[in-house]
Design a protein around this motif. Structure first.
Motif, PDB file in Angstrom:
ATOM      1  N   VAL A  75       0.860  -1.194   0.000  1.00 23.78           N
ATOM      2  CA  VAL A  75       0.000   0.000   0.000  1.00 23.78           C
ATOM      3  C   VAL A  75       0.889   1.234   0.000  1.00 23.78           C
ATOM      4  CG1 VAL A  75      -1.856   1.236   1.182  1.00 23.78           C
ATOM      5  CG2 VAL A  75      -1.732  -1.268   1.323  1.00 23.78           C
ATOM      6  N   GLY A 127       2.689   4.094  -3.154  1.00 23.97           N
ATOM      7  CA  GLY A 127       3.642   4.057  -4.274  1.00 23.97           C
ATOM      8  C   GLY A 127       4.757   5.077  -4.158  1.00 23.97           C
ATOM      9  N   GLY A 128       5.274   5.312  -2.929  1.00 29.92           N
ATOM     10  CA  GLY A 128       6.481   6.123  -2.756  1.00 29.92           C
ATOM     11  C   GLY A 128       7.713   5.258  -2.984  1.00 29.92           C
ATOM     12  N   LEU A 181      -0.494  -0.576  -4.667  1.00 25.87           N
ATOM     13  CA  LEU A 181      -1.655   0.331  -4.694  1.00 25.87           C
ATOM     14  C   LEU A 181      -1.232   1.744  -4.332  1.00 25.87           C
ATOM     15  CD1 LEU A 181      -4.175  -1.889  -2.683  1.00 25.87           C
ATOM     16  CD2 LEU A 181      -4.219  -1.443  -5.152  1.00 25.87           C
ATOM     17  N   CYS A 212       8.664  17.336  -0.713  1.00 29.30           N
ATOM     18  CA  CYS A 212       9.958  16.754  -0.341  1.00 29.30           C
ATOM     19  C   CYS A 212      11.012  17.477  -1.159  1.00 29.30           C
ATOM     20  CB  CYS A 212       9.968  15.253  -0.673  1.00 29.30           C
ATOM     21  SG  CYS A 212      11.529  14.417  -0.323  1.00 29.30           S
ATOM     22  N   GLY A 218      13.670  16.184  -2.214  1.00 29.26           N
ATOM     23  CA  GLY A 218      14.098  15.252  -3.267  1.00 29.26           C
ATOM     24  C   GLY A 218      15.591  15.042  -3.319  1.00 29.26           C
ATOM     25  N   VAL A 227      -2.663   4.590   6.816  1.00 25.35           N
ATOM     26  CA  VAL A 227      -3.917   3.902   7.167  1.00 25.35           C
ATOM     27  C   VAL A 227      -3.607   2.484   7.643  1.00 25.35           C
ATOM     28  CG1 VAL A 227      -6.010   2.907   6.135  1.00 25.35           C
ATOM     29  CG2 VAL A 227      -5.344   5.237   5.576  1.00 25.35           C
ATOM     30  N   CYS A 237       2.238  18.813   3.799  1.00 21.88           N
ATOM     31  CA  CYS A 237       2.080  17.413   4.202  1.00 21.88           C
ATOM     32  C   CYS A 237       2.318  17.282   5.701  1.00 21.88           C
ATOM     33  CB  CYS A 237       3.048  16.514   3.441  1.00 21.88           C
ATOM     34  SG  CYS A 237       4.752  16.736   3.935  1.00 21.88           S
ATOM     35  N   LEU A 257       4.070  15.188   8.962  1.00 16.91           N
ATOM     36  CA  LEU A 257       5.234  14.371   9.322  1.00 16.91           C
ATOM     37  C   LEU A 257       4.883  13.645  10.616  1.00 16.91           C
ATOM     38  CD1 LEU A 257       7.830  17.219   8.999  1.00 16.91           C
ATOM     39  CD2 LEU A 257       8.051  15.064   7.799  1.00 16.91           C
ATOM     40  N   ALA A 269      12.215   7.624   8.929  1.00 14.96           N
ATOM     41  CA  ALA A 269      13.060   8.718   8.398  1.00 14.96           C
ATOM     42  C   ALA A 269      14.086   9.073   9.465  1.00 14.96           C
ATOM     43  CB  ALA A 269      12.210   9.929   8.060  1.00 14.96           C
ATOM     44  N   GLU A 275      15.813  12.779   6.504  1.00 15.69           N
ATOM     45  CA  GLU A 275      16.079  12.123   5.236  1.00 15.69           C
ATOM     46  C   GLU A 275      15.401  10.761   5.303  1.00 15.69           C
ATOM     47  OE1 GLU A 275      19.614  11.346   2.040  1.00 15.69           O
ATOM     48  OE2 GLU A 275      20.054  11.075   4.141  1.00 15.69           O
ATOM     49  N   ILE A 277      14.098   8.964   2.165  1.00 16.34           N
ATOM     50  CA  ILE A 277      13.991   8.170   0.932  1.00 16.34           C
ATOM     51  C   ILE A 277      14.850   6.906   1.084  1.00 16.34           C
ATOM     52  CG2 ILE A 277      14.383   8.130  -1.562  1.00 16.34           C
ATOM     53  CD1 ILE A 277      14.026  11.232  -1.497  1.00 16.34           C
ATOM     54  N   GLY A 278      16.084   7.091   1.555  1.00 14.54           N
ATOM     55  CA  GLY A 278      17.004   5.953   1.691  1.00 14.54           C
ATOM     56  C   GLY A 278      16.481   4.909   2.667  1.00 14.54           C
TER      57      GLY A 278
HETATM   58  C1  LIG Z   1       9.521  19.190   3.427  1.00 15.91           C
HETATM   59  C2  LIG Z   1      10.138  17.827   3.367  1.00 15.91           C
HETATM   60  C3  LIG Z   1      11.378  17.668   2.767  1.00 15.91           C
HETATM   61  C4  LIG Z   1      11.969  16.410   2.703  1.00 15.91           C
HETATM   62  N1  LIG Z   1      13.166  16.280   2.061  1.00 15.91           N
HETATM   63  C5  LIG Z   1      13.744  15.067   1.965  1.00 15.91           C
HETATM   64  C6  LIG Z   1      14.953  14.897   1.216  1.00 15.91           C
HETATM   65  O1  LIG Z   1      15.478  15.829   0.619  1.00 15.91           O
HETATM   66  N2  LIG Z   1      15.502  13.662   1.163  1.00 15.91           N
HETATM   67  C7  LIG Z   1      14.939  12.588   1.794  1.00 15.91           C
HETATM   68  O2  LIG Z   1      15.499  11.488   1.729  1.00 15.91           O
HETATM   69  N3  LIG Z   1      13.785  12.726   2.479  1.00 15.91           N
HETATM   70  C8  LIG Z   1      13.163  13.920   2.567  1.00 15.91           C
HETATM   71  N4  LIG Z   1      11.965  14.032   3.205  1.00 15.91           N
HETATM   72  C9  LIG Z   1      11.346  12.821   3.759  1.00 15.91           C
HETATM   73  C10 LIG Z   1      10.779  11.956   2.614  1.00 15.91           C
HETATM   74  O3  LIG Z   1       9.896  12.743   1.837  1.00 15.91           O
HETATM   75  C11 LIG Z   1      10.054  10.723   3.174  1.00 15.91           C
HETATM   76  O4  LIG Z   1      10.774  10.193   4.240  1.00 15.91           O
HETATM   77  C12 LIG Z   1       9.870   9.659   2.081  1.00 15.91           C
HETATM   78  O5  LIG Z   1       9.029  10.140   1.052  1.00 15.91           O
HETATM   79  C13 LIG Z   1       9.289   8.371   2.665  1.00 15.91           C
HETATM   80  O6  LIG Z   1       9.004   7.473   1.618  1.00 15.91           O
HETATM   81  P1  LIG Z   1       7.819   6.420   1.754  1.00 15.91           P
HETATM   82  O7  LIG Z   1       7.872   5.580   0.538  1.00 15.91           O
HETATM   83  O8  LIG Z   1       7.881   5.790   3.084  1.00 15.91           O
HETATM   84  O9  LIG Z   1       6.478   7.298   1.789  1.00 15.91           O
HETATM   85  P2  LIG Z   1       5.894   8.408   0.763  1.00 15.91           P
HETATM   86  O10 LIG Z   1       6.939   8.883  -0.160  1.00 15.91           O
HETATM   87  O11 LIG Z   1       5.179   9.366   1.618  1.00 15.91           O
HETATM   88  O12 LIG Z   1       4.860   7.552  -0.072  1.00 15.91           O
HETATM   89  C14 LIG Z   1       3.667   7.103   0.509  1.00 15.91           C
HETATM   90  C15 LIG Z   1       2.662   6.896  -0.611  1.00 15.91           C
HETATM   91  O13 LIG Z   1       1.510   6.252  -0.084  1.00 15.91           O
HETATM   92  C16 LIG Z   1       0.358   6.811  -0.689  1.00 15.91           C
HETATM   93  N5  LIG Z   1      -0.772   6.568   0.193  1.00 15.91           N
HETATM   94  C17 LIG Z   1      -1.031   7.180   1.379  1.00 15.91           C
HETATM   95  N6  LIG Z   1      -2.181   6.715   1.904  1.00 15.91           N
HETATM   96  C18 LIG Z   1      -2.628   5.786   1.031  1.00 15.91           C
HETATM   97  C19 LIG Z   1      -3.786   4.968   1.024  1.00 15.91           C
HETATM   98  N7  LIG Z   1      -4.689   5.010   2.002  1.00 15.91           N
HETATM   99  N8  LIG Z   1      -3.981   4.115  -0.018  1.00 15.91           N
HETATM  100  C20 LIG Z   1      -3.069   4.049  -1.029  1.00 15.91           C
HETATM  101  N9  LIG Z   1      -1.957   4.826  -1.076  1.00 15.91           N
HETATM  102  C21 LIG Z   1      -1.741   5.674  -0.046  1.00 15.91           C
HETATM  103  C22 LIG Z   1       0.739   8.299  -0.822  1.00 15.91           C
HETATM  104  O14 LIG Z   1      -0.074   8.957  -1.781  1.00 15.91           O
HETATM  105  C23 LIG Z   1       2.200   8.206  -1.236  1.00 15.91           C
HETATM  106  O15 LIG Z   1       2.353   8.149  -2.635  1.00 15.91           O
HETATM  107  C24 LIG Z   1      11.325  15.276   3.270  1.00 15.91           C
HETATM  108  C25 LIG Z   1      10.071  15.426   3.865  1.00 15.91           C
HETATM  109  C26 LIG Z   1       9.477  16.679   3.909  1.00 15.91           C
HETATM  110  C27 LIG Z   1       8.124  16.824   4.529  1.00 15.91           C
END
Ligand SMILES: Cc1cc2nc3c(=O)[nH]c(=O)nc-3n(C[C@H](O)[C@H](O)[C@H](O)COP(=O)(O)OP(=O)(O)OC[C@H]3O[C@@H](n4cnc5c(N)ncnc54)[C@H](O)[C@@H]3O)c2cc1C
Length: 361
Positions: A7, A9-10, A30, A41, A43, A153, A245, A247, A276, A282, A284-285
């Motif tokens: 669940v 697509g990050g 999904l 982010c 990025g 969720v 967003c 946090l 994070a 950070e 993404i990693g």
């Molecule tokens: C201002 C800011 C700057 C940042 N800068 C950095 C940076 O430079 N480098 C870095 O490494 N990190 C950075 N981060 C942190 C980084 O964005 C996150 O840690 C990272 O995106 C986490 O990846 P993830 O795949 O866990 O979740 P996400 O990237 O948040 O992906 C989660 C996905 O789940 C989907 N989703 C949510 N609920 C549902 C649902 N009910 N059903 C289906 N899909 C759903 C969302 O739409 C989203 O696409 C930053 C964060 C912020 C707020």
């Protein structure tokens, strides 16, 4: 019936889905938004470990795949009226929208089924596995990966009693030229003689720059005036778009053991698990890393018959050690800031070096 439903697509969800599909598992990824979707982010893949992981999982380097020569030379930090400090460090930076879509497609090419505009509403666990409820449809799987970010969720269905503290970040994206700010640095401002509020400016392609940060709402007018006085910001500029967003803050709970991000055959990864890394958030990693570990744990569970959580939780040891190493720096930064702006900027550079340059998990 799927083997695995992922669940979200990050980066975490795409990494997990890609690895599950490569293990030969029938995998459904999904995403609630229509893809490609935006994500608030910066990025940046700052730490070497993050850059290496993205390349290891998704193949060719995203620098070649997405934004040729899109590298920063480092980070500068500012407080009003004093000399800025600089951390020289080569950092990959991209638009998350493009990078994440590239990852989504890599997962799909590896055999995962990708379904967008598919918001998960709730999860139910039964004797045969999980029923994942979407608007108008149910899908089922033996294993579940919650990669649905800070407001997960999946997390709230698995751990209804967990109390999560939330913060917020906003982003405004402008088109225009600023002066006295090099475009190959990330610029981080501490306008209020404290660690928070803070905001950053980073430059992207096509003359766009992002102004993003936390706790800015009340200061927004002052910030824009400050940027107008020093950096050529035009207070009449309207953002091309703005978004925000949440946090989630779960480090205390993770470190104390009050929250363990897995239960049976349901595993949380990335921001859904609160992984994070502290100081700069950070994520993404650590999302990609936990996604790989979750997929491997499911592979292990299929072989051994043990719940996936029993392999997954110990495998998070490296990320947990990194959170433990960096977490104390957050309180330390607040204390250093009380000594004045000079001490605050020196401390920020010290902490960023620890978090960005020396990071390993
Ligand atoms: C201002 C800011 C700057 C940042 N800068 C950095 C940076 O430079 N480098 C870095 O490494 N990190 C950075 N981060 C942190 C980084 O964005 C996150 O840690 C990272 O995106 C986490 O990846 P993830 O795949 O866990 O979740 P996400 O990237 O948040 O992906 C989660 C996905 O789940 C989907 N989703 C949510 N609920 C549902 C649902 N009910 N059903 C289906 N899909 C759903 C969302 O739409 C989203 O696409 C930053 C964060 C912020 C707020």
């Amino acid at each position: 019936m799927y083997d695995v439903i992922v669940v979200g697509g990050g980066p975490g969800g795409s990494a997990a889905a890609k690895r599950c599909a490569e293990l030969g598992l029938k995998t459904l990824l999904l995403e609630r938004m229509k893809l490609p979707r935006r994500k608030v982010c910066t990025g940046m893949l700052v730490a070497k470990v993050a850059q290496d992981l993205v390349e290891e999982v998704f193949g060719e380097s995203p620098s070649k795949a997405i934004t040729p020569s899109q590298y920063l030379s480092g980070i500068r930090v500012y407080a009003p009226g004093i000399r800025p400090r600089t951390l020289e460090h080569r950092i990959f930076i991209a638009w998350r929208k493009e990078m994440d879509y590239w990852m989504n497609k890599k997962a799909e090419q590896s055999g995962a089924e990708l379904r967008d505009a598919a918001r998960v509403e709730t999860i139910e666990e039964g004797p045969d596995g999980f029923t994942v409820r979407l608007a108008g449809a149910d899908v089922k799987a033996r294993f579940l990966i919650g990669a649905d970010g800070a407001t997960s969720v999946v997390r709230s269905c698995l751990f209804p009693d967990l109390r999560v503290r939330y913060g917020g970040a906003t982003r405004e994206v402008y088109k225009g030229a600023l002066k006295n700010l090099e475009t190959d640095y990330m610029h981080w401002f501490f306008p209020a003689h404290r660690i928070r509020p803070r905001f950053d400016i980073n430059f992207k392609r096509d003359g766009l720059f992002a102004l993003e940060g936390g706790g800015l709402k009340d200061l927004s007018k002052e910030i824009k005036q400050y940027l107008a006085d020093h950096y050529g910001f035009d207070p009449q500029w309207e953002p091309v778009w703005k978004d925000g967003c949440a946090l989630s803050h779960l480090h205390d709970e993770l470190l104390s053991g009050a929250f363990v991000p897995a239960k049976g055959n349901a595993l949380l990864i990335g921001d859904a698990a609160g992984l994070a890394v502290p100081v700069a958030y950070e994520g993404i990693g650590s999302a990609v890393k936990s996604g790989i570990l979750a997929a491997a744990s499911i592979g292990n569970a299929i072989e051994t018959g043990q719940p996936a959580a029993s392999a997954y939780v110990p495998s998070l040891e490296g990320i947990m050690a990194e959170i433990k190493r960096l977490h104390p720096l957050e309180d330390w930064l607040t204390k250093e800031a009380e000594k004045g702006d000079e001490a605050m900027l020196d401390a920020v550079i010290f902490a960023f070096k620890k978090a960005f340059v020396e990071s390993e998990y």
